[in-house]
Every structure is written in structure tokens, then in C-alpha cells.
Design an enzyme around this catalytic site. Structure first.
Site, mmCIF file in Angstrom:
data_model
loop_
_atom_site.group_PDB
_atom_site.id
_atom_site.type_symbol
_atom_site.label_atom_id
_atom_site.label_comp_id
_atom_site.label_asym_id
_atom_site.label_seq_id
_atom_site.Cartn_x
_atom_site.Cartn_y
_atom_site.Cartn_z
ATOM 1 N N GLU A 32 0.876 -1.174 0.000
ATOM 2 C CA GLU A 32 0.000 0.000 0.000
ATOM 3 C C GLU A 32 0.915 1.226 0.000
ATOM 4 O O GLU A 32 1.740 1.364 0.907
ATOM 5 C CB GLU A 32 -0.854 -0.034 1.274
ATOM 6 N N ARG A 257 3.873 -13.285 10.188
ATOM 7 C CA ARG A 257 4.432 -11.932 10.122
ATOM 8 C C ARG A 257 5.783 -11.917 10.811
ATOM 9 O O ARG A 257 6.012 -12.690 11.748
ATOM 10 C CB ARG A 257 3.531 -10.972 10.901
ATOM 11 N N LYS A 267 3.261 0.552 10.096
ATOM 12 C CA LYS A 267 3.449 1.800 9.364
ATOM 13 C C LYS A 267 2.883 2.987 10.140
ATOM 14 O O LYS A 267 3.416 4.081 10.086
ATOM 15 C CB LYS A 267 2.746 1.708 8.013
HETATM 16 P P1 ATP Z 1 1.537 -2.151 8.250
HETATM 17 O O1 ATP Z 1 0.838 -2.969 9.274
HETATM 18 O O2 ATP Z 1 2.973 -1.882 8.561
HETATM 19 O O3 ATP Z 1 0.795 -0.917 7.839
HETATM 20 P P2 ATP Z 1 0.469 -3.400 5.943
HETATM 21 O O4 ATP Z 1 0.212 -4.848 5.921
HETATM 22 O O5 ATP Z 1 -0.695 -2.537 6.080
HETATM 23 O O6 ATP Z 1 1.613 -3.112 6.980
HETATM 24 P P3 ATP Z 1 1.038 -3.287 3.167
HETATM 25 O O7 ATP Z 1 1.708 -2.243 2.376
HETATM 26 O O8 ATP Z 1 -0.382 -3.601 2.892
HETATM 27 O O9 ATP Z 1 1.243 -2.906 4.669
HETATM 28 O O10 ATP Z 1 1.904 -4.615 3.095
HETATM 29 C C1 ATP Z 1 2.312 -5.236 1.911
HETATM 30 C C2 ATP Z 1 2.570 -6.683 2.198
HETATM 31 O O11 ATP Z 1 3.533 -6.832 3.228
HETATM 32 C C3 ATP Z 1 1.311 -7.375 2.668
HETATM 33 O O12 ATP Z 1 1.134 -8.530 1.881
HETATM 34 C C4 ATP Z 1 1.582 -7.756 4.103
HETATM 35 O O13 ATP Z 1 1.058 -9.015 4.379
HETATM 36 C C5 ATP Z 1 3.091 -7.780 4.179
HETATM 37 N N1 ATP Z 1 3.571 -7.416 5.506
HETATM 38 C C6 ATP Z 1 3.378 -6.271 6.183
HETATM 39 N N2 ATP Z 1 3.967 -6.307 7.392
HETATM 40 C C7 ATP Z 1 4.568 -7.515 7.494
HETATM 41 C C8 ATP Z 1 5.360 -8.172 8.500
HETATM 42 N N3 ATP Z 1 5.644 -7.580 9.658
HETATM 43 N N4 ATP Z 1 5.796 -9.418 8.244
HETATM 44 C C9 ATP Z 1 5.528 -10.018 7.073
HETATM 45 N N5 ATP Z 1 4.817 -9.471 6.100
HETATM 46 C C10 ATP Z 1 4.324 -8.228 6.291
HETATM 47 MG MG MG Z 2 -2.170 -3.743 4.271
#
Ligand code: ATP
Ligand code: MG
Length: 548
Positions: A32, A257, A267
Site C-alpha cells: 500500500e 508476520r 506503518k
Molecule cells: P503495516 O501494518 O505496517 O501498515 P500493511 O500490511 O498494512 O503493513 P502493506 O503495504 O499492505 O502494509 O503490506 C504489503 C505486504 O507486506 C502485505 O502482503 C503484508 O502481508 C506484508 N507485511 C506487512 N507487514 C509484514 C510483516 N511484519 N511481516 C511479514 N509481512 C508483512
Molecule cells: Mg495492508
């Protein structure tokens, strides 16, 4: 990623069963664009790109900009830069989720006509109130609205005839499902907000759970790999795939995760640190973002190695940040040249050395690697040594310089203490020694042993620098499980960045470039900061407590 990766086990089975050829494996990484990538995303993207690479397949980069809030081209560019830095590429398969809005909308209309979706008038508050609980099903008074009526309302939603929150489009699935995601989930909501790519074109936006499987299917993704929090959404993912009428049938597989000790990987939290100037931007060297790690001096190889070692598992766990530090230490030990830096200088005057003489000593760039070559380091009468290498009142077993002691200057002479000059405040102004000039840089004339070796710089030739010594940003190991009423802000480490001004390095560093990495003898691995000239960031100390 040969070891412990259950996703590859699944894929291997599917290939063995003849479901796919290896080169048909097609994944995607869907960040995102509302922030910079952190090391958690890095795990995800290594899984996505790495899986495609392993099978000779493909991996798309898709900006998940379904949700219009807080998205920015700054982030889109940064995400691409970070992925390239790690050595992955998407060729020409770069997409935006929002590019599929029209197709997604058409699928929604079809779902309405097939009786699989309806327009609901519950407000967000009512929606929560009517949600039911484990023993009571949800209630929706609008569920049996005729398809034509829903279609008309949905078109009016799109045309901007209703205020936000007044109408939603919902899937007609199962109000009594034990999985609340299946209780007629919302597929579309009204938002009057400019989209960073679509502008004012849309005022209805698909929910992630609806848009994501459709985007995967449109792109022909075979394996939609995501983190574990999407596990409960998988039945809905499959429902959408079953009802969307698209030829492709991607399979969602969830993995654990990444959590790291003394670190936050959300984030939202990272954004807060940036916006409130608690750190110096997204690329502050203490941040767990890829740009932060890069600025700190981490190599892509060390991060790939780290992700490889933690493996891909099905259950969440906490990884010791010491492992990450261990990986970069191992990588830089092989790759980085040794240089002399004196972080806390005191003057050392070699009384029996001619005042205008300069000679050059050859020092190995990497004693463990003869191919790394040598360099010449100037020596003169006035030197700097590190204040810690002299003790006026030495503790037991102190083998560096002390009153009446002797010590070897690294790669150079052995010097004997003669005396010291003090400032008015009692601090040391200079230490006087004599060097074994006659016997010359080797054994003392009588062959006795000199135990200590210290590093030094010629004062006239040394270059002034600043160094920043970093420590963990948070003091608490498990930042995911803080006591009631405590916030992550309460655990900021006040000593996470200690700046040392007035340090010196050897003149060979005059042409170091931003991002160059060195081992400063006995103090750690350092990287020349990409923003501030003359500032070296300490990547990591020479030794850690982590046992690999
Ligand atoms: P955040 O919680 O930091 O905002 P998010 O999941 O909303 O993270 P995205 O940009 O949607 O952020 O994430 C892109 C990809 O990265 C998604 O497929 C998500 O599953 C993966 N991802 C995010 N954080 C982690 C993590 N700590 N470990 C493994 N994969 C992750
Ligand atoms: Mg997300």
C-alpha cells in the site's frame, strides 16, 4: 530460501500433480503506497519475488491503492527503489490496483444481478449494532431487496447521489457464519475523497477483501502470498474468486508476520515517529525501514541472509534483532576494508621523532583477505590515539598505554611512556613517548614481549569527522505486548543515537563516497552518511551478544 519454507512444499506438490508448470508460478507483491517499506514488508517481498525466482516464474509489483486515503507518489517511487536495491525486479509488470476499478465495478453489478450482492442502508454504527455475536446471527433488513432496486441504488451511489455512510454494497453470503468476515461483508462504500490516480472519478471504493482477489485473478496470479492476519479472510477471498466469473483461480497462502525485538513494524507507528520528528525521517538510520537500514549501512545481502535464516513459517514468532545485526556483521567482515578512526582523540607526542619528518606505513585493508590489498598511512611526530587506550590509573590487566608502560602502535613503532602535559582543568593535553626508532618497527632490541597494540593517526594528516553510534530505538524487547496503559512512545531509548564530534579518520578516507562502508579498527562497522558530509553512521559494533 531452500530451507524450511512450507509455501514451496505446497507449490512443489502442485507442480508434481501437474496443476502448474514451474514457470507458470505467478506471485505478486501488493504494498500500500502510504509509507516506506520496512523489514516486515521485506520478508513478504522476498517471499513473493523469491518464490517466483525459484521456479522461473513471475512476480508482479502492484500498488494496492484501493483505499484512497494517504497515498502518495513519493511512496510509490521509494517502494520501487527499495525493491530494486534488494535485487528484485518486476520487468514490465507494474500495476495499480486502482486501474481495475472499472472491472471491479462491473463484477459488482453482475453480483447484484445474480443475487449475490445487495445495497444496504445500515449506517456504520447500525452495521456494528446489527452484527450479532457468536450465538446470534447478524441482521440486515435490506437483504431481500430486489436485484433491480439494488442495481439502481448502486448506480446512484456511483453517481454521487448519496452522502458518505448512507449506503453500502454487501455480499449476500451468510449472516450466521461463525466467521464474521462472511456475514454479508461490505464490498463497496461511499467516500468523497480524491484518489491519487483517479482524482474525482470515483466516490465509491471497493473494500480490500473484494478488490484484492479480483486484482489477483485479473493478473493471473497463481499464488497470493500474504501474512497471517488474512487467514480469516481466506473464505471470503475464495468466495469472491468463485463468484467473480474470472478464468483464473489464485490460491491464497498465509505466512507468519515478522516481529523483531526492540522494534515496531507498523506503518502507523513509524509514520508517527516521522511526523512528530522523533526520528530524522523515514530513512533515519534507527528506523526498521529499508531506506533506514540502507542509510545505516546495511547491505542488501545481509538482509536477504537474515530473511533466509528466519525462514518461512506458519506461526508468528519474535526474532532477536541480534540476528539481523549478526548478519550484517558477517557480511561486512568479509566486504569492508579496515580503516583507522580515533573517536575520542588525545595527543600522543613522540619526543624522539624529527619534527618535520613524515613516513608511511603499509597497513592491510583486510587482514583476513590478502586480495584486499594494503594502503599507506602517514606517521609523524604528533599523533592522535583514543583516550580509552590510555589509563593514568590502569585497572589490572590493562595492556594499552599507561604511565611507565609501553605499547605497539599498530603496524608501526613500539613507544615508551615518558610523561604527560595537563591542562589547567586537570585533563590531559598530551602524552609524551619515545619510539624504538633505532630497532625500527619490529621487536624491541632485547626481544621482550609487548602485549598491547593500539591504533593511531598522524595529527597533521587526520581528517576530522563526526560519528553516530546507534543503539536500539526501543528499550523493551517485546514491543507487541506492552503493559496496559503504556504506549510504544514510552519505551523510546534516549541513547539510541549518540553523536561524537571531533573524531578523526585516516586521510585515505578523503575520497570515501556516500554509502561506503568500512570497519573502523576496534570500534565497529561504519557507513558514510548519505545526507550529511563527514558523518559516519555506525552500522553495528564489532561484537554482539547474539549466538548464531
Ligand atoms: P503495516 O501494518 O505496517 O501498515 P500493511 O500490511 O498494512 O503493513 P502493506 O503495504 O499492505 O502494509 O503490506 C504489503 C505486504 O507486506 C502485505 O502482503 C503484508 O502481508 C506484508 N507485511 C506487512 N507487514 C509484514 C510483516 N511484519 N511481516 C511479514 N509481512 C508483512
Ligand atoms: Mg495492508
Amino acid at each position: 530460501m531452500e530451507n524450511n519454507n512450507f509455501i514451496h512444499d505446497f507449490i512443489n506438490e502442485e507442480i508434481a500433480e501437474g496443476k502448474y508448470r514451474a514457470d507458470e508460478i505467478h506471485t505478486r507483491f501488493p504494498p500500500e503506497p502510504n509509507g516506506y517499506l520496512h523489514i516486515g514488508h521485506c520478508k513478504a517481498l522476498i517471499i513473493d519475488f523469491g518464490t517466483a525466482k525459484k521456479y522461473g516464474g513471475r512476480c508482479n509489483l502492484r500498488m494496492d491503492d484501493t483505499n484512497p486515503a494517504k497515498e502518495d507518489t513519493e511512496f510509490v517511487d521509494a517502494i520501487q527503489e527499495d525493491i530494486h536495491w534488494l535485487g528484485f525486479d518486476w520487468d514490465d509488470r507494474f500495476f495499480y490496483g486502482s486501474d481495475y476499478f472499472e472491472q471491479t465495478y462491473e463484477i459488482a453489478e453482475r453480483l447484484i444481478m445474480s443475487g449475490d450482492a445487495y445495497v444496504c442502508e445500515l449506517t456504520p454504527d447500525q452495521f456494528r449494532e446489527y452484527r450479532g455475536d457468536l450465538t446470534h446471527p447478524a441482521v440486515s433488513p435490506y437483504r431481500d431487496r430486489p436485484a433491480e432496486e439494488s442495481l439502481e441504488l448502486f448506480r446512484k451511489m456511483r453517481a454521487g447521489e448519496f452522502p458518505e455512510g448512507s449506503y453500502t454494497l454487501r455480499a449476500k453470503i451468510d449472516l450466521a457464519s461463525g466467521n464474521f468476515n462472511m456475514r454479508d461483508p461490505v464490498l463497496y462504500r461511499i467516500r468523497y475523497i480524491d484518489h491519487h490516480r483517479q482524482g474525482k472519478k470515483w466516490c465509491i471504493f471497493p473494500m480490500y477483501d473484494f478488490a484484492h482477489p479480483i486484482q489477483d485473478a485479473i493478473e493471473g496470479i497463481t499464488h497470493s502470498l500474504c501474512s497471517l492476519e488474512y487467514e480469516d479472510h481466506r473464505p471470503l477471498y475464495n468466495w469472491v474468486i468463485d463468484h467473480a466469473g474470472l478464468p483464473s483461480r489464485p490460491r491464497q497462502i498465509e505466512f507468519a508476520r515478522l516481529n523483531i525485538t526492540n522494534t515496531v513494524l507498523s506503518k502507523r507507528y513509524l509514520r508517527y515517529l516521522v511526523e512528530n520528528n522523533i526520528v530524522d525521517g523515514w530513512d533515519d538510520p534507527r528506523m526498521p525501514t529499508l531506506c533506514g537500514l540502507r542509510r545505516r549501512g546495511y547491505t542488501p545481502e545481509s538482509i536477504l541472509d537474515f530473511c533466509d535464516r528466519i525462514g518461512v513459517a506458519k506461526s508468528n514468532s519474535m526474532v532477536d534483532i541480534g540476528l539481523l545485526e549478526h548478519c550484517v556483521r558477517e557480511d561486512l567482515n568479509v566486504k569492508s576494508d579496515r580503516r583507522v578512526a580515533v573517536l575520542k582523540p588525545i595527543k600522543l607526542i613522540v619526543d624522539n621523532y624529527p619534527e618535520d619528518k613524515v613516513e608511511y606505513f603499509s597497513l592491510p585493508n583486510n587482514p583476513g583477505n590478502p586480495d584486499a590489498g594494503t594502503r599507506l598511512v602517514p606517521f609523524s611526530r604528533e599523533l592522535y590515539i583514543d583516550a580509552d587506550d590510555f589509563a593514568e590509573v590502569p585497572p589490572p590487566k590493562f595492556f594499552r598505554l599507561k604511565p611507565d608502560g609501553e605499547v605497539r602502535l599498530m603496524g608501526s613503532y613500539i613507544v615508551k611512556y615518558v610523561g604527560m602535559d595537563k591542562n589547567d582543568d586537570g585533563s590531559i593535553a598530551a602524552i609524551h613517548v619515545t619510539a624504538d626508532i633505532e630497532t625500527g618497527c619490529g621487536m624491541p632490541a632485547d626481544g621482550h614481549k609487548v602485549k598491547g597494540t593500539i591504533h593511531w593517526l598522524s595529527a597533521a594528516h587526520a581528517l576530522p569527522i563526526s560519528a553516530i553510534l546507534y543503539d536500539r530505538l526501543f528499550t523493551e524487547e517485546n514491543m507487541n505486548d506492552l503493559p496496559e496503559g503504556k504506549s510504544y512512545i514510552d519505551y523510546l531509548n534516549p541513547d539510541s543515537a549518540i553523536r561524537i564530534d571531533g573524531a578523526y579518520v585516516e586521510p585515505s578516507l578523503a575520497d570515501a563516497k556516500h554509502g561506503d562502508r568500512f570497519q573502523f579498527v576496534r570500534t565497529g562497522y561504519f557507513c558514510l552518511d548519505s545526507k550529511n558530509p563527514g558523518v559516519f553512521n555506525r552500522v553495528v559494533s564489532l561484537k554482539g551478544s547474539f549466538k548464531a
